[in-house]
Write an enzyme that holds these catalytic residues in place. Structure first.
Site, PDB file in Angstrom:
ATOM      1  N   ASP A   1     -44.400  13.788 -28.236  1.00 14.37           N
ATOM      2  CA  ASP A   1     -44.012  12.864 -29.309  1.00 14.37           C
ATOM      3  C   ASP A   1     -45.159  11.899 -29.581  1.00 14.37           C
ATOM      4  O   ASP A   1     -44.951  10.691 -29.788  1.00 14.37           O
ATOM      5  CB  ASP A   1     -42.733  12.116 -28.961  1.00 14.37           C
ATOM      6  CG  ASP A   1     -42.097  11.437 -30.182  1.00 14.37           C
ATOM      7  OD1 ASP A   1     -42.555  11.699 -31.313  1.00 14.37           O
ATOM      8  OD2 ASP A   1     -41.154  10.646 -29.999  1.00 14.37           O
TER       9      ASP A   1
ATOM     10  N   GLY B   1     -43.357   3.901 -30.623  1.00 17.65           N
ATOM     11  CA  GLY B   1     -44.089   5.112 -30.279  1.00 17.65           C
ATOM     12  C   GLY B   1     -45.450   4.844 -29.680  1.00 17.65           C
ATOM     13  O   GLY B   1     -46.036   3.776 -29.875  1.00 17.65           O
TER      14      GLY B   1
END
Length: 505
Positions: A390, A405
């Site tokens: 990811d 993130g």
């Protein structure tokens, strides 16, 4: 002139092998795998020439000898989940920086998500990005297409033109499709095309509430002067922490509870819809106990059906079996329905309930130690199929403003080797299965194994080398990593893609 490489004096590791040996590559494919201790360059050369002579190409083949110096030779990693921010967000990442980072992390193939600007919602756009990536001569890129056109949540007409050879995965990653009927429609089209649907499982309405709590925490984080990617500060060691710490902890706890429930609910929904659509579904970045349990049950039901189907196929017709009491539990299933899932290195390595990682903003959020070990248990028992990064690079300014993130491709192997293999949770072969063999199978690629005829995508790693993470040395433009300053074990030394050395440290 045919080009060949013999990698010798190596430790060979894939999902079913962990032995000393050598690998002969001819014209971009693995031609032969030798098992044994081959340390002499003369012996290695004679072995290779014997095979080339048998193939009748010894005279027309140039042979390169590559001494692995007893390092680990393993199939190149395959990342089913990266964000390269291209097109439209090149301040965060671009094809060159992202693919250089992937190569530095040992990845021979990556699958890029479509939440770009504009959203990748057409086959033509996806193929153009893949063409531009191929011209760089680095890691191979597959570009996903969004489930709904422009992420609007309603139109799936663009999916009528899919070709799984070029686009093996579609996804709405970064969000979920709110409408169950639209998601079902997209899944049915994916099933017809043989394409995998990768699901970002998150109830969009609970997410709105969670964002409000995160904003409260973010305001206090900025006031105190902390960051949102988990670097320790002087306040983490102080006995008299600022009052804002309590506000941060409480707000993030409320946000995380909502996001955990959002993941659980939509995981169950998407599994049920995939079953109805007879679709291959891949659940992305699984992080919660509820989601893992739902996936484990779905896989168990599929296995029961497959065992029963195989049993009755040899004895009677399927209709006879359905009419039998024993078969009632399997009547709803079709053969194409399948479930796979991935977890990320950061979810298996970091505790999100303690400073500084309770401030490390990511979706889905980092969890507590109990949940982290449940994810590891799910890796051990086969519930988890894949480790994906990811990879989500942001500018430091965006991270300060709460963008969720982290960059992940350059630390993935070392994190997994450190927290899974060196911690004796799994073997090196199991890690190779998670990072190479299984994603290759899901994507339908001739990669992921050290086996004759497979693509010669190979990474050479030193599984014992220790190094300290310094984001300033990343190829990625993303610098906000929660592993900054951490000492990890396992370093990528060389990467070979289609028989060509593209990275050598």
């Amino acid at each position: 002139m045919i080009k060949s490489i013999l990698i010798y004096n190596a430790r060979l590791v894939d999902e079913s092998m962990d032995t000393a040996g050598a690998v002969l590559i001819v014209d971009g494919k693995i031609r032969f795998v030798f098992q044994g201790y081959f340390t002499s360059v003369k012996t290695a050369e004679e072995m290779a020439k014997t095979i080339l002579k048998e193939d009748g190409i010894e005279e027309s083949c140039s042979l390169e000898l590559f001494n692995a110096n007893n390092l680990t030779v393993t199939p190149a990693f395959i990342d089913m989940h990266v964000h390269l921010r291209y097109p439209g967000q090149i301040q965060k990442e671009d094809l060159s920086s992202g693919l250089k980072a992937a190569a530095a992390g040992g990845f021979g193939t990556v699958v890029a998500m479509p939440n770009t600007n504009p959203v990748v919602s057409s086959v033509e756009m996806a193929m153009q990005i893949e063409k531009e990536a191929a011209a760089l001569g680095l890691t191979q890129l597959f570009q996903t297409v969004s489930l709904t056109k422009d992420f609007a949540g309603s139109d799936t007409s663009h999916l009528d033109f899919l070709d799984k050879k070029y686009i093996p995965v579609i996804s709405e990653d970064g969000r979920d499709v709110a409408s169950s009927s639209v998601m079902l429609e997209a899944m049915k089209k994916a099933s017809e095309k043989g394409v995998v649907v990768s699901c970002h499982c998150e109830d969009p309405f609970l997410t709105v509430d969670a964002k409000a709590y995160r904003q409260v925490a973010l305001n206090s984080i900025q006031k105190v002067g902390l960051n949102t990617w988990g670097t320790l500060s002087e306040f983490d060691f102080a006995d008299d922490r600022p009052e804002d710490y309590d506000i941060i902890d409480e707000a993030l706890c409320q946000a995380d509870l909502l996001l955990e429930k959002a993941e659980d609910l939509m995981t169950i929904r998407n599994l049920e819809l995939a079953k109805m659509a007879d679709c291959k579904v891949h659940i992305a970045h699984v992080s919660s106990k509820g989601a893992i349990e739902a996936i484990r049950k779905a896989k168990s039901d599929i296995n029961k059906f497959n065992e029963a189907h195989d049993l009755v196929s040899s004895k009677t017709t399927y209709m006879d079996f359905v009419e039998n009491k024993e078969g009632e539990a399997f009547e709803r299933f079709e053969r194409n329905y399948d479930v796979t899932c991935e977890v990320t290195p950061h979810h298996i390595a970091l505790n999100g309930m303690e400073p500084p990682f309770n401030r490390a903003l990511v979706n889905p959020p980092l969890k507590d130690s109990d949940t982290r070990f449940e994810l590891i248990k799910a890796i051990q028992d086969g519930t988890v199929d894949v480790i994906s990064t990811d990879h989500a690079p942001h500018t430091l300014e965006d991270k300060k403003n709460g963008a969720p993130g982290f960059p992940g491709v350059e630390t993935a192997y070392a994190v997994c080797n450190s927290f899974l293999v060196k911690s004796k949770h799994i073997s090196s072969s199991k890690l190779s299965q998670l990072m190479s063999a299984n994603p290759a199978k899901i994507l339908g690629l001739n990669k992921g194994l050290l086996k004759n005829g497979y693509d010669a995508d190979i990474v050479i790693v030193d599984s014992d080398e220790q190094w300290t993470v310094d984001a300033q040395n990343f190829y990625s433009k993303g610098r906000a990593t929660p592993f900054q300053g951490k000492t990890l074990t396992g370093a990528v030394k060389s990467l070979i893609i289609n028989g060509k050395v593209v990275l050598e440290k």
